[in-house]
Enzyme design. Structure first.
Site, PDB file in Angstrom:
ATOM      1  CG  ASP A 269      -0.958  -0.076   2.781  1.00  0.00           C
ATOM      2  OD1 ASP A 269      -2.038   0.789   2.006  1.00  0.00           O
ATOM      3  OD2 ASP A 269      -0.954   0.736   3.657  1.00  0.00           O
TER       4      ASP A 269
ATOM      5  CG  HIS B 276      -3.767  -0.581   4.938  1.00  0.00           C
ATOM      6  ND1 HIS B 276      -3.058   0.985   4.728  1.00  0.00           N
ATOM      7  CD2 HIS B 276      -5.273  -0.812   4.942  1.00  0.00           C
ATOM      8  CE1 HIS B 276      -4.684   1.641   4.932  1.00  0.00           C
ATOM      9  NE2 HIS B 276      -5.167   0.671   5.448  1.00  0.00           N
TER      10      HIS B 276
END
Ligand code: XUL
Ligand code: CO
Length: 436
Positions: free
Chosen positions: A103, A100
């Site tokens: 992240d 993501h």
């Protein structure tokens, strides 16, 4: 400096090996059913659990030892973490990863700052991909953690949350393209409701469809040719998520003119939360020509939530790979370990044990499923079960030669249906066990 100085590159040593840092079944070069195991399985490591997981849970603080991480939300820490991630994936021999936006890079004080942070980290990701040959299976945007998404993103009652999410996905698509990503996933974390009294379900679903159409449009505009996926999950964090299961997703895609534009990324623990097996979900997607990728993990039947454990059950991996092979295997998708080590598995080396176990379990599942398909015994038994459709009235119905009227005439003349034969479930289950 190495983050895993005591871990060598993980090698295939065969089933008899007692080396915990070796594969017993995953032999990337071995050819099974016409393809190498590497090409069949297309293993992928997830950034969020493996490099951002802390072991924290609603009842307690972080537990995992991650000495390379200074715990700060700085770009410098994020860039350093990329090096660790690629050392890990390289030693493991994983050909793919997934992430993501949030992240890999910290969210900034403004959207522009978040974009800048992401660009800085993507530069490093790109360099590490070039160095190692490791590729991006899919990218995605985190549209669920920030409080601005508390009512959802594309399904929020706040139009600005929708707009922010659009801007975030636009950037995530650009970054996925830049990194040569083979796919892009939508998991609707908060795209659902907690209470129907305060929810305009019809409007929310229409807006979700509008959002997905915009993504498809933008991908075309920038030349992103990767596969879009929608990842079903019935609940958690919402009480009800619109993308509940494979069937609900397929219906949503058909209703909103999105069929063929998105495939499904199925996850085992999400399937069981929906009251299904993973085999069921793969079959439903495969039958509709919409099987894209799988998030490989497992739940705990004694716990009611998404525990995201590493898959080690050979029966489960056999079911998964049997259905995947039956529908011609992965093209853009792969076996993505959306799984996390337990809170008590605190050492960095546990990340290796977890992935090695999952990869070996899937390699065994692949070999077993390939043997079953090659020998054709089970498929033959299924075919026999449906023999009444291969000739006579069955073949005529399937050829479109009948109506209620003609069938009524047929049955009035015949008087009674032909006797049923046994379903032989127990025999089927016994035969499957012979391949394990
Ligand atoms: C959450 C989940 C996500 C998606 C990507 O349950 O599975 O991590 O895979 O957003
Ligand atoms: Co997932």
């Amino acid at each position: 400096m190495s983050a895993f100085p005591d871990v060598p590159s993980i090698k295939f040593e065969g089933p008899e090996s007692r080396n915990p840092l070796a594969f017993r079944h995953y032999n990337p070069e071995e050819v099974v059913a016409g393809k190498t195991m590497r090409d069949h399985l297309r293993f992928s490591v997830v950034y969020w659990h493996t490099f951002r997981g802390t072991g924290g849970d609603p009842f307690g603080a972080a537990t995992l030892q991650r000495p390379w991480d200074d715990g700060s939300a700085s770009v410098e820490n994020a860039v350093k973490r990329v090096g660790v991630a690629f050392e890990f994936m390289e030693k493991l021999g994983a050909p793919y990863y997934a992430f993501h936006d949030r992240d890999v890079a910290p969210e900034g004080a403004t959207l522009a700052e978040s974009h800048k942070n992401l660009d800085a980290v993507v530069k490093e990701l790109k360099a590490q991909q070039a160095r190692t040959g490791i590729k991006l299976l899919w990218g995605t945007a985190n549209l669920f953690s920030n409080p601005r998404y508390l009512h959802g993103a594309a399904t929020s009652c706040n139009a600005d949350a929708f707009a922010y999410a659009a801007a975030q996905v636009k950037k995530a698509l650009e970054v996925t393209l830049e990194l040569g990503g083979e796919g892009y996933t939508f998991w609707g974390g908060r795209e659902g409701y907690q209470c129907l009294w305060n929810t305009d379900l019809k409007r929310e679903q229409a807006n979700l469809a509008r959002f997905l159409h915009m993504a498809v449009e933008y991908a075309k505009q920038i030349g992103f040719k990767g596969q879009f996926y929608i990842e079903p999950k019935p609940k958690e964090p919402t009480k009800h998520q619109y993308d509940s299961d494979a069937a609900a997703c397929l219906n949503f895609l058909r209703e909103h003119g999105l069929m063929g534009k998105l495939k499904l990324n199925l996850e085992t623990n999400h399937a069981t939360l929906a009251g299904h097996s993973m085999q069921h979900e793969i079959e439903v997607a495969g039958a509709a020509g919409a099987l894209g990728s799988i998030d490989a993990n497992t739940g705990d039947l004694l716990l009611g939530w998404d525990t995201d454990q590493f898959p080690t059950d050979i029966y489960l991996t056999t079911q998964c790979m049997h259905s995947v092979l039956k529908y011609d295997g992965f093209t853009t998708g792969g076996v993505n370990f959306d799984a996390k080590v337990r809170r008590e598995s605190i050492e960095p080396v546990d990340l290796f044990y977890a992935h090695i176990g999952g990869m070996d379990a899937f390699a065994r599942g692949l070999k077993i499923a390939a043997a079953m398909l090659a020998d054709g015994r089970v498929a033959g038994m299924v075919r026999d079960r449906y023999a009444s459709w291969d000739s006579g009235v069955g073949a005529e119905i399937e050829a479109g030669k009948h109506s209620f009227e003609s069938l009524s005439k047929y049955m009035l003349a015949k008087g009674e249906a032909a006797p049923n034969s046994s379903g032989r479930q127990e025999l089927f289950e016994n035969v499957i066990n012979q391949y394990l």
